[in-house]
Design a protein around this motif. Structure first.
Motif: not given
Length: 792
Positions: A62-70
């Motif tokens: 939820l706190e990740y700034p980007g739109e896609e996670l690796l």
């Protein structure tokens, strides 16, 4: 771990299917990266809630700034799970696009520098003079040149025949001879070119052999079949029957026809001789049964514990009685100095009965471990054995013969039902237990230690009852027809002949009477004059002084050992009364006068021995006085044959052919014919394991059994196969130590097999292996004669 932006995760199969990151399909060890949209992960968290595999890192997502996670597939479990999540954009970019290293930057600079610096103007090549190094000779040799003068042919045709029409005509087949027209093919010799020189290249490949069973027919023929019957009219039939030609034919073949009809009545003309050589097929029409069926097994936890069975002998006249001897389980190094080793356990020979497989029927006390023993052919109540320290021992079991004969009755008598055992008193149980203990028979004669073998006695045989040897090896007739002589061998390079003299001939007159009467009261006095003063009659040293060679025999085979056990009236049935010990033939033996004895010239004094080095030695026991040393020496120098690589464990003559010997040792076996000095007439190839025991069949001339170190029994049938055993069967999980067959009066055939763990297995031989086929004796004899001719 040192990477706070990496979070290990466990992806189940369902999660892998939802996000298309299935292992070995969507992601692999080489392509391990998977980019997942943030909104898809949040949707999965809403759908599956706590069951979602992203639930442990919900806050991070939820706190990740980007739109896609690796998400990275961790094939080597570097972070402890099969996947891990990258929680920062910087780390994601570093993993997807790793920066160039300093070495790669330097290499790029060097390549760019080389491109800028290495610019040279074009210079056309300058031709150089050719220098010969000898290659033109090789080219000249490999070149193809026409050396044969060409033949010129001119084919011409008359001008008027060009384009002339061709006319074909019909020909009746009946006009030709035999009403058959044949256009045979032939081989044109013109096209058979003989090669005078051939250039061939050779390449090493695995050996391949092409074989064919059909005969190649060079000249095929056209054939025809008549499928319409030829019918004669009534007039033609009557004319043929009344013709003189038919009468002459019938007159000429009448005698031969009568002879053929007589032969058909005498013998079956359609009998298949090749089928008669094979084994009889079973009644079901399948393969013949060649297996050995388990009949009985014997062991004793008291006397055979941690011991190995060394010898097995069937009682010659009493059904179902078998005796075994055992020794301690020692390594080869420990067996070298066995004579100085004290026994930690009482050594005995056990007698077992088919009717009581649990309790031994009789025990023979032994001063040392027994390696071999044999029943006397003249009196089965007399037993001779060879000890591990080199002594020879005699027992007399005539007082216990009734117990062995009534073993079935005793076995039935000691069985008690459960009710009787509960209600029995303690004193009755003690009496019942003591009654099951077998009687112990002490030895009645032991050879002198000083004159005995220096090592273990490995083989022992009784000499036949019709002959007797003197100290020079000369053979005389034995009028008493009692076996009074023994032969033993030992690895101490000696073969000893022992004589059982009568009381008047005893050489122990110097022994004090009080020493004789010190023997226990329960010991028979049959051979009391030999106790501790028995000396050998003949001693043969198997050595060659001129070449300083010694032979250590472990097995011996004599040609004149073909005796049959005498079945007295007391042994005809299993329920006869005991005969007193005074009726033993040895107690009534008198000393005959050697002056009136007839010399037996036809008795062979040759013998074979198998050594501990795997050699077969052929020698003679007849002695002569040496002119130099004035001592008796052997007349014949030993002949040595080296076939086996390990100690000989079996050296036995065929029960059907006196001059055929089977030797087994190491990884192969050999069959010898006495008198053939070129070597064995049959030698097997080396097998994977070792052969440890063997024996000829008592009923079939071409069958013998071989025991192996893996507990298997190989059955060889020379009528069927000579290159491999016809059947192999597992008997024990340990090494086979001894094999002894026996034929019961009730036409039962048994095979006793002992193993290294001290267990005796009694197997019943099937009918296929016990009943000889038609003319088997003659066929095996012819086979041996053919092998002798091939060897010569």
């Amino acid at each position: 771990i040192g990477h706070p932006e990496i979070f290990p995760l466990v992806f189940t199969t369902k999660t892998q299917e939802i996000f298309n990151c299935r292992v070995d399909e969507d992601v692999t060890e080489e392509n391990c990266f998977k980019v997942i949209k943030k909104e898809d992960i949040i949707q999965d968290l809403k759908t599956r809630a706590a069951t979602s595999d992203f639930h442990p890192v919900k806050k991070v997502v939820l706190e990740y700034p980007g739109e896609e996670l690796l998400v990275v597939f961790d094939a080597e479990f570097q972070y402890g799970q099969n996947f891990y999540l990258v929680a920062s954009e910087e780390a994601k970019e570093n993993l997807l696009k790793p920066p160039e290293t300093a070495e790669e930057i330097e290499e790029g600079k060097e390549e760019s520098g080389e491109e800028t610096l290495e610019v040279h103007p074009y210079k056309p090549p300058v031709p150089q003079p050719w220098v010969s190094l000898g290659s033109e000779k090789e080219v000249e040799e490999e070149s193809v040149k026409e050396t044969i003068t060409k033949i010129k042919y001119m084919i011409s045709r008359v001008r008027r025949t060009f384009g002339a029409p061709v006319t074909f005509t019909d020909k009746n087949a009946s006009h030709a001879e035999d009403s058959y027209v044949e256009c045979t093919s032939y081989q044109d010799k013109t096209f058979s070119i003989k090669k005078l020189e051939n250039d061939v290249g050779v390449h090493m490949v695995p050996k391949v052999r092409e074989a064919s069973t059909q005969t190649k027919w060079t000249y095929p023929k056209n054939t025809a079949t008549q499928y319409f019957p030829r019918q004669l009219s009534n007039e033609e039939k009557e004319e043929s029957l009344l013709s003189e030609k038919l009468k002459d034919f019938l007159t000429s073949v009448c005698l031969r026809m009568e002879t053929a009809l007589q032969q058909n009545e005498i013998m079956n003309a359609f009998f298949d001789d090749w089928k008669a050589l094979a084994e009889d097929e079973s009644s079901s029409g399948g393969k013949p049964d060649v297996s050995l069926k388990a009949y009985q097994s014997f062991t004793d936890l008291r006397y055979l514990k941690d011991r190995t069975i060394t010898c097995v002998c069937w009682h010659p006249t009493i059904y179902g009685i078998i005796a075994v001897s055992a020794r301690e389980r020692l390594s080869y190094e420990e067996q070298v100095n066995l004579s100085d080793k004290s026994l930690l356990q009482q050594s005995v020979i056990l007698f077992w009965s088919f009717f009581d497989p649990i309790h031994p029927q009789l025990m023979l006390e032994c001063p040392k471990d027994i390696y071999c023993f044999q029943f006397s052919p003249s009196d089965p109540n007399t037993i001779a054995g060879g000890c591990i320290n080199g002594q020879v021992v005699l027992w007399d079991i005539s007082q216990h013969e009734e117990k062995l004969q009534n073993a079935k009755t005793v076995a039935d008598g000691i069985k008690m039902t459960a009710v009787n055992m509960v209600n029995a008193s303690p004193s009755l149980l003690q009496v019942q237990q003591s009654s099951t203990d077998p009687p112990l028979v002490r030895c009645c004669a032991v050879s002198s230690i000083h004159y005995s073998h220096k090592k273990a006695v490995t083989d022992i045989h009784w000499l036949p009852d019709y002959s007797e040897d003197n100290r020079m090896g000369a053979t005389f007739e034995n009028r008493a027809e009692i076996c009074v002589q023994l032969v033993t061998c030992s690895p101490d390079c000696s073969v000893l002949f022992w004589d059982i003299p009568a009381t008047e001939q005893s050489s122990c007159e110097k022994v004090k009477e009080e020493d004789i009467f010190c023997m226990p009261l329960d010991v028979p006095d049959t051979f009391k004059h030999l106790y501790l003063c028995w000396k050998p009659l003949i001693k043969i040293n198997l050595c060659e002084s001129d070449i300083n060679t010694e032979y250590g025999p472990v097995r011996i085979s004599l040609r004149e050992l073909y005796y049959h056990y005498k079945t007295s009236e007391k042994a005809q049935s299993l329920n006869t009364l005991e005969v007193p010990a005074e009726d033993s033939p040895y107690t009534e033996m008198n000393a005959p006068s050697s002056k009136n004895l007839k010399v037996l010239e036809s008795i062979s004094t040759d013998f074979l021995v198998g050594t501990e080095d795997g050699e077969i030695v052929y020698s003679n026991w007849k002695m002569e006085i040496d002119s130099d040393s004035a001592k008796p020496v052997s007349q014949k120098h030993p002949q040595k044959y080296t076939i086996h690589t390990e100690t000989i464990n079996t050296l036995q003559r065929s029960p059907f052919f006196k001059d055929i010997i089977l030797s087994i040792g190491g990884q192969n076996f050999a069959i010898w014919k006495e008198g053939v000095t070129n070597g064995p007439i049959l030698q097997s190839s080396c097998s994977a394991g070792r052969s440890t025991a063997g024996h000829w069949s008592l009923t079939r001339p071409g069958v013998f059994f071989i025991g192996r170190d893996d507990g298997n029994i190989d059955i060889w049938d020379l009528l069927r196969k000579t290159y491999e055993p016809t059947h192999s069967q597992n008997i024990s999980k340990s090494m086979i130590t001894f094999i002894s067959p026996w034929t019961a009066p009730s036409k039962q055939h048994f095979l006793a097999v002992s193993d290294y763990l001290g267990v005796l297995h009694v197997l019943e031989i099937c009918q296929t292996l016990s009943d000889p086929s038609r003319n088997e004796h003659a066929n095996i004899f012819d086979y041996f004669e053919r092998e002798v001719k091939y060897l010569k």
